[in-house]
Structure formats: structure tokens, C-alpha cells
Write an enzyme that holds these catalytic residues in place. Sequence first.
Site, short mmCIF file in Angstrom:
data_model
loop_
_atom_site.label_atom_id
_atom_site.label_comp_id
_atom_site.label_asym_id
_atom_site.label_seq_id
_atom_site.Cartn_x
_atom_site.Cartn_y
_atom_site.Cartn_z
N ASP A 234 -3.12 0.37 13.31
CA ASP A 234 -2.71 1.55 14.08
C ASP A 234 -2.76 1.30 15.58
OD1 ASP A 234 -5.49 2.07 14.99
OD2 ASP A 234 -5.83 2.70 12.93
N ASP B 224 -3.13 -12.55 5.80
CA ASP B 224 -4.31 -12.13 5.06
C ASP B 224 -5.53 -12.49 5.90
OD1 ASP B 224 -6.66 -12.86 3.22
OD2 ASP B 224 -5.37 -11.71 1.89
N GLY B 225 -6.36 -11.50 6.21
CA GLY B 225 -7.50 -11.74 7.08
C GLY B 225 -8.47 -12.77 6.55
N HIS C 256 -12.59 4.60 17.43
CA HIS C 256 -12.02 3.50 18.23
C HIS C 256 -12.85 3.19 19.47
CE1 HIS C 256 -8.05 4.38 16.05
NE2 HIS C 256 -8.54 3.25 15.60
N ASP D 14 -11.75 -4.05 11.31
CA ASP D 14 -11.29 -2.67 11.36
C ASP D 14 -10.55 -2.37 10.06
OD1 ASP D 14 -10.44 -0.17 12.06
OD2 ASP D 14 -9.13 -0.80 13.69
N GLN E 185 0.83 -1.20 0.00
CA GLN E 185 0.00 0.00 0.00
C GLN E 185 0.87 1.26 0.00
OE1 GLN E 185 -3.57 -1.17 2.98
NE2 GLN E 185 -1.56 -1.57 3.81
N ASP F 63 -11.83 1.39 3.40
CA ASP F 63 -12.99 1.30 2.51
C ASP F 63 -12.82 0.11 1.56
OD1 ASP F 63 -14.11 3.50 3.66
OD2 ASP F 63 -13.35 4.92 2.18
N PRO G 200 -6.71 -3.95 -1.09
CA PRO G 200 -6.63 -5.15 -0.26
C PRO G 200 -7.84 -5.36 0.65
CG PRO G 200 -4.55 -3.96 -0.22
CD PRO G 200 -5.55 -3.06 -0.90
#
Length: 294
Positions: free
Chosen positions: A97, A149-150, A73, A167, A42, A170, A174
Site C-alpha cells: 500500500d 517472494d519475500g 505506519h 509489513d 489473493q 496475518d 502467502p
Amino acid sequence: MIPRYCFKDDEGQLWFKESLTPSVGNSLRVDNLVYADDSDLQHILLFDNDTHGRVLAIDGLVQVSLSDEFVYHEMVTHVPLLAHGAVKSVLVVGGGDGGAMREILRHPGVERVVLAEIDGEVIDFSRKWLPEVSKGSFDDARVEIKIVDGVDYMKTGEENFDLIIIDSSDPVGPSAVLFTREFYQSCHDRLAEGGILVTQSGLAAIHSDVVEDTSKSFKAIFKHHGFYGITVPTFSGGEMTLGFATDREANIAPAAGVIEDRFEALNIDTQYYTPAVHRGSFALPRYLDRLIQR
């Protein structure tokens, strides 16, 4: 050299340009450019803005600003945690983050948090440049970080969780695969009995298709679902929606006084979340309510 997703105005001032849709965008003045480069997956941009403080954008989309990150959050975490009331294990997909983990770890009953992040460079970057967001959460003994990879992790893993939080950014690049019915089915399969799934579901006014598609998927998979709204000033485009899905009705419609008692017992200070905001956030405007498949 002008960084990607940026431009200079006629006076030579650098601006960041966020394109939310092909016809809708938003610009933030870059008062101090901190970082601009590509990771393996990214493009990462970090800059300071006099109004919003330090701002992180990934692939041209704002992810975090220090002025209002607490809104997202707190609401993506405390709403499901207090609705459930007995969460011991949490999976966060994305969230590099560390802000969601920071809030989760304020609940002493949580024994384990797994962070599944596809881009390890985002975690390293956030540790260095945005420590105010994670506040040490990456180093908490209850946390396990997986650079995976989720989608693959959700399909192949065997551990079940009381709460799963998607989380994500948009639904582009990915993150696009995290908004599919197949992925939501995998999430359902990884929930413990009575578990809750919460998803980032876009800006309702301009991403209405995301809300509608997510609602249809949830209806096909879960016994109970809904959406709740939050307002994050940096996320230009109107009210942001968070999807909420569960097979336990009491999670989505807690009895009177339950949320209030649990929050009081938690004894934490919040900047946005309150039990009243929790309940009120599920009251949606008519245009949005019409998109939801009950």
C-alpha cells in the site's frame, strides 16, 4: 452477486465479515462497494465505511483504513528509525500500500528503500485507489520496487540493510512463511552491523501463539529483542504487537534524551508517534509480558 467475505443483513444492507480466528470475527458495514476481485494470488476487496473511511481487505483480512492507517505506519517505521539513528538503507517486505515507505522517506538520512512485494497487483491497485496512503512514495528516486517472494529474496539476495520491516498480513495464506524461524534467520543474515528487524506480530489477545513463537525465534537468533504495542481501531481484537530484534542493545534501550533529540531534529509532524509513545509502547501488560522469552 455478493462479494466474497461479505453478507447481507435482513434489511438488504451489505456487510464485510472478517474472521480473525475460527471463533472471533468482526463486521464492517459496506456503505459503498468500490472493488471486489481476485488477483493472481489473493482476493482484494475495497469499500467505504462511514466510520473508517476507505477500507482495504485482502483475503478477508483488513489491511488498511484511511481513518487510522497512520497509527500502524508511523509506529512500524519511526520507532526503529529513531532507535537506530543512522539508517541509510531499508528493506520493506510486503507493504504494497506504500504507507510504510511514505513514513520512511520522511527521514532525510535514508538513501535507499527496497520494497519486496509478492503481488504486483496490490501496488497497482493501491496507486489507483489509495493514493492518500502512499502519497507518491512509489515514485521516489530512493525507492526500488521488486515483485518477488519475500522468503526467496531474503535467502538469495546479497545486499545488507540497516533496517528490515516485515509489513505483512496475518500468518495465513502467502504471509504464513513470513512468521517462521527460518525466515527470521534469513532476515538476521541480511542485516548490516547494528541493524534492526521489525515485524508485524498479530493481535496479542487472540494471536498469543504468534507472539510466543516469534519471541522464541528471536531469542534463538538475536542478542536483544522485545515487542511494542499499538492500538489501531480498525484492527478489531485488541492491542497489536510489533516485534523488535537487534544485536545492538542501544537500539532497544536508547539512553535518556536520545529519542527526543533525534525526533526534534527530524522536524516532522506526526499523528500518533511521539518519543513518549515510543518508550511507553514497550511497556507491555502482564499477560503479554509472560509470553515473551527473555
